[in-house]
Write a protein that holds these residues in place. Structure first.
Motif, mmCIF file in Angstrom:
data_model
loop_
_atom_site.group_PDB
_atom_site.id
_atom_site.type_symbol
_atom_site.label_atom_id
_atom_site.label_comp_id
_atom_site.label_asym_id
_atom_site.label_seq_id
_atom_site.Cartn_x
_atom_site.Cartn_y
_atom_site.Cartn_z
ATOM 1 N N HIS A 108 42.997 44.702 47.264
ATOM 2 C CA HIS A 108 42.547 45.706 46.289
ATOM 3 C C HIS A 108 41.214 45.287 45.681
ATOM 4 C CE1 HIS A 108 46.360 47.786 46.517
ATOM 5 N NE2 HIS A 108 46.968 46.628 46.399
ATOM 6 N N PRO A 109 40.137 45.394 46.462
ATOM 7 C CA PRO A 109 38.838 44.985 45.927
ATOM 8 C C PRO A 109 38.419 45.872 44.759
ATOM 9 C CG PRO A 109 38.554 46.139 48.005
ATOM 10 C CD PRO A 109 40.032 45.967 47.808
ATOM 11 N N SER A 110 37.699 45.267 43.838
ATOM 12 C CA SER A 110 37.267 45.993 42.633
ATOM 13 C C SER A 110 36.307 47.128 42.955
ATOM 14 C CB SER A 110 36.624 45.025 41.638
ATOM 15 O OG SER A 110 35.537 44.348 42.246
ATOM 16 N N ASP A 111 35.670 47.094 44.132
ATOM 17 C CA ASP A 111 34.764 48.165 44.537
ATOM 18 C C ASP A 111 35.384 49.014 45.652
ATOM 19 O OD1 ASP A 111 34.682 46.151 46.413
ATOM 20 O OD2 ASP A 111 32.517 46.192 46.663
ATOM 21 N N GLY A 112 36.702 49.046 45.673
ATOM 22 C CA GLY A 112 37.423 49.813 46.693
ATOM 23 C C GLY A 112 38.672 50.418 46.091
ATOM 24 N N TRP A 113 39.775 50.287 46.790
ATOM 25 C CA TRP A 113 41.054 50.819 46.328
ATOM 26 C C TRP A 113 41.620 49.856 45.287
ATOM 27 C CZ3 TRP A 113 46.461 50.135 48.512
ATOM 28 C CH2 TRP A 113 47.335 51.035 47.925
ATOM 29 N N VAL A 114 41.347 50.102 44.036
ATOM 30 C CA VAL A 114 41.696 49.202 42.938
ATOM 31 C C VAL A 114 43.141 49.407 42.522
ATOM 32 C CG1 VAL A 114 41.105 48.475 40.596
ATOM 33 C CG2 VAL A 114 39.308 49.257 42.143
ATOM 34 N N SER A 115 43.830 48.304 42.324
ATOM 35 C CA SER A 115 45.205 48.333 41.825
ATOM 36 C C SER A 115 45.163 48.307 40.305
ATOM 37 C CB SER A 115 45.970 47.119 42.347
ATOM 38 O OG SER A 115 47.236 47.046 41.755
ATOM 39 N N SER A 116 46.032 49.062 39.692
ATOM 40 C CA SER A 116 46.047 49.114 38.227
ATOM 41 C C SER A 116 46.498 47.802 37.606
ATOM 42 C CB SER A 116 46.954 50.257 37.749
ATOM 43 O OG SER A 116 48.272 50.049 38.216
ATOM 44 N N ASP A 117 47.212 46.975 38.366
ATOM 45 C CA ASP A 117 47.684 45.702 37.821
ATOM 46 C C ASP A 117 46.946 44.493 38.408
ATOM 47 O OD1 ASP A 117 48.749 45.882 40.365
ATOM 48 O OD2 ASP A 117 50.734 45.151 39.790
ATOM 49 N N ALA A 118 45.753 44.718 38.946
ATOM 50 C CA ALA A 118 44.972 43.626 39.539
ATOM 51 C C ALA A 118 44.641 42.581 38.479
ATOM 52 C CB ALA A 118 43.692 44.167 40.166
ATOM 53 N N ALA A 119 44.963 41.341 38.809
ATOM 54 C CA ALA A 119 44.712 40.238 37.874
ATOM 55 C C ALA A 119 43.262 39.778 37.891
ATOM 56 C CB ALA A 119 45.627 39.071 38.212
ATOM 57 N N TYR A 120 42.554 40.083 38.979
ATOM 58 C CA TYR A 120 41.182 39.603 39.138
ATOM 59 C C TYR A 120 40.259 40.741 39.551
ATOM 60 C CZ TYR A 120 43.490 35.099 39.129
ATOM 61 O OH TYR A 120 44.249 34.016 38.781
ATOM 62 N N ASN A 121 38.989 40.566 39.264
ATOM 63 C CA ASN A 121 37.954 41.517 39.632
ATOM 64 C C ASN A 121 37.224 40.939 40.849
ATOM 65 O OD1 ASN A 121 35.965 43.407 39.769
ATOM 66 N ND2 ASN A 121 34.975 42.839 37.851
ATOM 67 N N ILE A 122 37.746 41.220 42.042
ATOM 68 C CA ILE A 122 37.181 40.671 43.271
ATOM 69 C C ILE A 122 36.637 41.815 44.119
ATOM 70 C CG2 ILE A 122 37.660 39.375 45.386
ATOM 71 C CD1 ILE A 122 40.018 38.070 43.851
#
Length: 133
Positions: A29-43
């Motif tokens: 879930h890259p931050s500049d793609g399909w982002v997850s609402s619970d992503a712990a990191y901004n990758i």
């Protein structure tokens, strides 16, 4: 990261019978793609191997005692093992002995633990040898 901590506990418990390896692959879930609402990191999506290596360091921090490998930019490991984006395997003498389901739904530490428990029991059981004279 919670799954990573569970994996690390499992690895510590079975360190006497197995070697463990984490392989960091393409970001799910890259931050500049399909982002997850619970992503712990901004990758962001990896543009080069250096990006992937930097992102892999976050995994290393989550499991400092486990060796870490990083997939190539053509995602060779992910393709070979059908990881997409997390998966558990047991490989013994170059043969796949256990293949977990694809994550996140198929990523089941409990199944891996059960397999390793059974394997450890077999290792500890005395073998009966019959010798004819």
């Amino acid at each position: 990261m919670a799954r990573l901590r569970s994996f690390q506990r499992l690895a510590a418990h079975f360190v006497d019978i197995a070697d463990f390896l984490l392989v960091y692959i393409e970001e799910a879930h890259p931050s500049d793609g399909w982002v997850s609402s619970d992503a712990a990191y901004n990758i962001p999506k990896h543009q080069c191997l250096q990006d992937r290596l930097r992102a892999a360091q976050l995994m290393r921090e989550g499991a400092p005692d486990c060796p870490l490998a990083v997939d190539t930019m053509d995602n060779a490991s992910s393709a070979a093992y059908g990881a997409y984006f997390e998966r558990l395997y047991i490989i013994q003498e170059e043969k796949v002995m256990y293949q977990g389901g694809r994550g996140p739904e198929g990523y089941k530490i409990s199944e891996l633990r059960r397999w390793l428990d059974q394997y450890k029991t077999r290792l500890q059981s005395p073998s009966t040898v019959v010798i004819q004279v």
